[in-house]
Design a protein around this motif. Sequence first.
Motif, PDB file in Angstrom:
ATOM      1  N   CYS A  97       0.990  -1.398  -0.206  1.00 25.75           N
ATOM      2  CA  CYS A  97      -0.031  -0.236   0.056  1.00 25.75           C
ATOM      3  C   CYS A  97       0.739   1.283   0.157  1.00 25.75           C
ATOM      4  N   GLU A  98       0.642   1.980  -0.993  1.00 26.89           N
ATOM      5  CA  GLU A  98       1.450   3.355  -0.721  1.00 26.89           C
ATOM      6  C   GLU A  98       1.441   4.336   0.506  1.00 26.89           C
ATOM      7  N   HIS A  99       0.039   4.067   0.585  1.00 28.98           N
ATOM      8  CA  HIS A  99      -0.378   4.982   2.072  1.00 28.98           C
ATOM      9  C   HIS A  99       0.210   4.516   3.625  1.00 28.98           C
ATOM     10  N   HIS A 100       0.439   3.629   3.867  1.00 29.61           N
ATOM     11  CA  HIS A 100       1.417   2.807   4.812  1.00 29.61           C
ATOM     12  C   HIS A 100       2.128   2.377   4.954  1.00 29.61           C
ATOM     13  N   MET A 101       3.287   1.673   3.240  1.00 32.84           N
ATOM     14  CA  MET A 101       3.753   0.541   2.951  1.00 32.84           C
ATOM     15  C   MET A 101       3.969  -0.828   3.754  1.00 32.84           C
ATOM     16  N   VAL A 102       3.055  -1.243   3.884  1.00 33.17           N
ATOM     17  CA  VAL A 102       2.497  -2.520   4.169  1.00 33.17           C
ATOM     18  C   VAL A 102       1.795  -3.160   3.183  1.00 33.17           C
ATOM     19  N   PRO A 103       1.876  -4.139   3.392  1.00 35.21           N
ATOM     20  CA  PRO A 103       1.371  -5.351   2.267  1.00 35.21           C
ATOM     21  C   PRO A 103      -0.003  -5.031   2.472  1.00 35.21           C
ATOM     22  N   PHE A 104      -0.696  -5.780   0.701  1.00 28.84           N
ATOM     23  CA  PHE A 104      -1.771  -6.285   0.444  1.00 28.84           C
ATOM     24  C   PHE A 104      -1.974  -7.457  -0.840  1.00 28.84           C
ATOM     25  N   TYR A 105      -2.108  -8.514  -0.668  1.00 22.00           N
ATOM     26  CA  TYR A 105      -2.244  -9.438  -0.983  1.00 22.00           C
ATOM     27  C   TYR A 105      -3.371 -10.639  -1.558  1.00 22.00           C
ATOM     28  N   GLY A 106      -3.371 -11.045  -2.481  1.00 18.25           N
ATOM     29  CA  GLY A 106      -4.770 -11.363  -2.540  1.00 18.25           C
ATOM     30  C   GLY A 106      -4.509 -12.133  -4.198  1.00 18.25           C
ATOM     31  N   LYS A 107      -5.966 -12.096  -5.184  1.00 20.20           N
ATOM     32  CA  LYS A 107      -5.834 -12.864  -6.209  1.00 20.20           C
ATOM     33  C   LYS A 107      -5.938 -11.992  -7.386  1.00 20.20           C
ATOM     34  N   ALA A 108      -5.591 -12.036  -8.289  1.00 19.91           N
ATOM     35  CA  ALA A 108      -6.225 -11.527  -9.561  1.00 19.91           C
ATOM     36  C   ALA A 108      -6.950 -12.275 -10.894  1.00 19.91           C
ATOM     37  N   HIS A 109      -7.727 -11.986 -11.298  1.00 23.11           N
ATOM     38  CA  HIS A 109      -8.514 -12.665 -11.932  1.00 23.11           C
ATOM     39  C   HIS A 109      -8.466 -12.013 -13.295  1.00 23.11           C
ATOM     40  N   ILE A 110      -8.346 -12.333 -14.161  1.00 22.62           N
ATOM     41  CA  ILE A 110      -7.612 -11.561 -15.789  1.00 22.62           C
ATOM     42  C   ILE A 110      -8.338 -12.100 -16.995  1.00 22.62           C
ATOM     43  N   ALA A 111      -9.571 -11.574 -18.013  1.00 20.84           N
ATOM     44  CA  ALA A 111      -9.795 -12.009 -19.567  1.00 20.84           C
ATOM     45  C   ALA A 111      -9.362 -11.128 -20.538  1.00 20.84           C
ATOM     46  N   TYR A 112      -9.726 -11.478 -21.887  1.00 14.06           N
ATOM     47  CA  TYR A 112      -9.917 -10.781 -22.821  1.00 14.06           C
ATOM     48  C   TYR A 112     -10.389 -11.827 -23.724  1.00 14.06           C
ATOM     49  N   LEU A 113     -10.531 -11.397 -24.843  1.00 13.97           N
ATOM     50  CA  LEU A 113     -11.847 -11.086 -26.552  1.00 13.97           C
ATOM     51  C   LEU A 113     -10.657 -11.486 -27.302  1.00 13.97           C
ATOM     52  N   PRO A 114     -10.075 -12.597 -27.386  1.00  8.22           N
ATOM     53  CA  PRO A 114      -8.901 -12.187 -28.992  1.00  8.22           C
ATOM     54  C   PRO A 114      -9.118 -11.141 -30.042  1.00  8.22           C
ATOM     55  N   HIS A 115      -8.460 -10.378 -30.242  1.00  9.16           N
ATOM     56  CA  HIS A 115      -8.737 -10.022 -31.621  1.00  9.16           C
ATOM     57  C   HIS A 115      -7.595  -9.833 -32.707  1.00  9.16           C
ATOM     58  N   ASP A 116      -6.565 -10.235 -32.497  1.00 14.32           N
ATOM     59  CA  ASP A 116      -5.085 -10.299 -33.491  1.00 14.32           C
ATOM     60  C   ASP A 116      -4.242 -11.537 -33.074  1.00 14.32           C
ATOM     61  N   GLY A 117      -4.285 -12.656 -32.356  1.00 17.36           N
ATOM     62  CA  GLY A 117      -4.280 -13.100 -31.309  1.00 17.36           C
ATOM     63  C   GLY A 117      -3.697 -13.590 -29.864  1.00 17.36           C
ATOM     64  N   VAL A 118      -3.177 -14.252 -29.741  1.00 17.98           N
ATOM     65  CA  VAL A 118      -3.455 -14.785 -27.764  1.00 17.98           C
ATOM     66  C   VAL A 118      -1.845 -14.411 -27.516  1.00 17.98           C
ATOM     67  N   VAL A 119      -1.376 -14.412 -26.125  1.00 13.78           N
ATOM     68  CA  VAL A 119      -0.463 -14.132 -25.151  1.00 13.78           C
ATOM     69  C   VAL A 119      -0.451 -14.850 -24.702  1.00 13.78           C
ATOM     70  N   GLY A 120       0.882 -15.006 -24.445  1.00 14.98           N
ATOM     71  CA  GLY A 120       1.034 -16.444 -23.522  1.00 14.98           C
ATOM     72  C   GLY A 120       0.584 -16.440 -22.192  1.00 14.98           C
ATOM     73  N   LEU A 121      -0.036 -17.826 -21.374  1.00 18.85           N
ATOM     74  CA  LEU A 121      -0.882 -17.342 -20.268  1.00 18.85           C
ATOM     75  C   LEU A 121      -0.026 -16.963 -18.962  1.00 18.85           C
ATOM     76  N   SER A 122       1.189 -17.183 -19.271  1.00 16.99           N
ATOM     77  CA  SER A 122       2.193 -16.954 -18.072  1.00 16.99           C
ATOM     78  C   SER A 122       2.831 -15.007 -17.946  1.00 16.99           C
ATOM     79  N   LYS A 123       2.835 -15.017 -19.562  1.00 13.24           N
ATOM     80  CA  LYS A 123       2.544 -13.338 -19.400  1.00 13.24           C
ATOM     81  C   LYS A 123       1.385 -12.726 -18.666  1.00 13.24           C
ATOM     82  N   LEU A 124       0.331 -13.365 -18.197  1.00 12.37           N
ATOM     83  CA  LEU A 124      -0.112 -12.348 -17.807  1.00 12.37           C
ATOM     84  C   LEU A 124      -0.836 -12.559 -16.127  1.00 12.37           C
ATOM     85  N   ALA A 125       0.020 -13.315 -15.654  1.00 14.07           N
ATOM     86  CA  ALA A 125       1.403 -13.630 -14.286  1.00 14.07           C
ATOM     87  C   ALA A 125       2.335 -12.314 -14.374  1.00 14.07           C
TER      88      ALA A 125
END
Length: 208
Positions: A97-125
Motif C-alpha cells: 500500500c502506498e499510504h502505509h507501505m504495508v502489504p496487501f495481497y490476494g488474487k487477480a483474475h484476467i480475461a480478454y477476447l482476442p482480436h489478432d492472436g493471443v499472449v502466452g498465459l504466463s505473461k498475464l501472471a
Amino acid sequence: MDAPATPLKPAVAAGQPVDRPSREQAEAAVRTLIAWAGDDPNREGLLETPARVAKAYGELFAGYGQDAEAVLSKTFKEVGGYDDLVLVKDIPFYAHCEHHMVPFYGKAHIAYLPHDGVVGLSKLARLVEVFARRLQTQETMTAQIIDAINENLGPRGAAVMLEAEHMCMTMRGVKAHDVKTVTHRFTGVFAEDRVEQDRFFAMVAGRR
C-alpha cells in the motif's frame, strides 16, 4: 555513526524517473527508522538488518524496473481460429500500500477476447507482478493491468478483477480481519454487454 544522507530532490511528476538514493543512503534510512521505532540499530540482532531490508526492497519493488509492453510483446497468431474468452484466474500477488507501505495481497483474475492472436498465459501472471511490485493502491493496480492489456494486445474486450486483504486494515487502524476488497474493470465488449460480464464472474467463481 554514519554520515547524514544527502537530501533528495523533490519527487517529479508521476510516471517520470526519480533520483534514486544510493544503497548506503537507503541503509542509513532503515537505521533511522529502527531507532525511531525505539530499538538500537547497533545491537547484534539488528546490525545487518539495514542491508537485508535494502536487498528485500530491491525484490519487493522490482516492478519499477520492469516494462509491461516488453512482457506482452510476443503474441501467437496461430490459434486454430480461437476467438472466445481467455481467462487466467487466481493469479496470486503481493503488493504494498502506498499510504502505509504495508502489504496487501490476494488474487487477480484476467480475461480478454482476442482480436489478432493471443499472449502466452504466463505473461498475464508476469504482468500482474509488474504492477504489484510497486507502491500501489488496489484501484490503480486494477486500472494499470487492464490498460496494459488494451494498449498492447488490442483485444475486443478485457476484464480484470482483484480480490485482496489489506494489512493496513488488519495490523493497524480498525484491525478488521478477514475483510476482502474487490475491484474490477471492464472494457470493450465486456463493458458493453452484461452477458459477457456475467460469464466472466461465473467462470471466476468456477460455475462454468
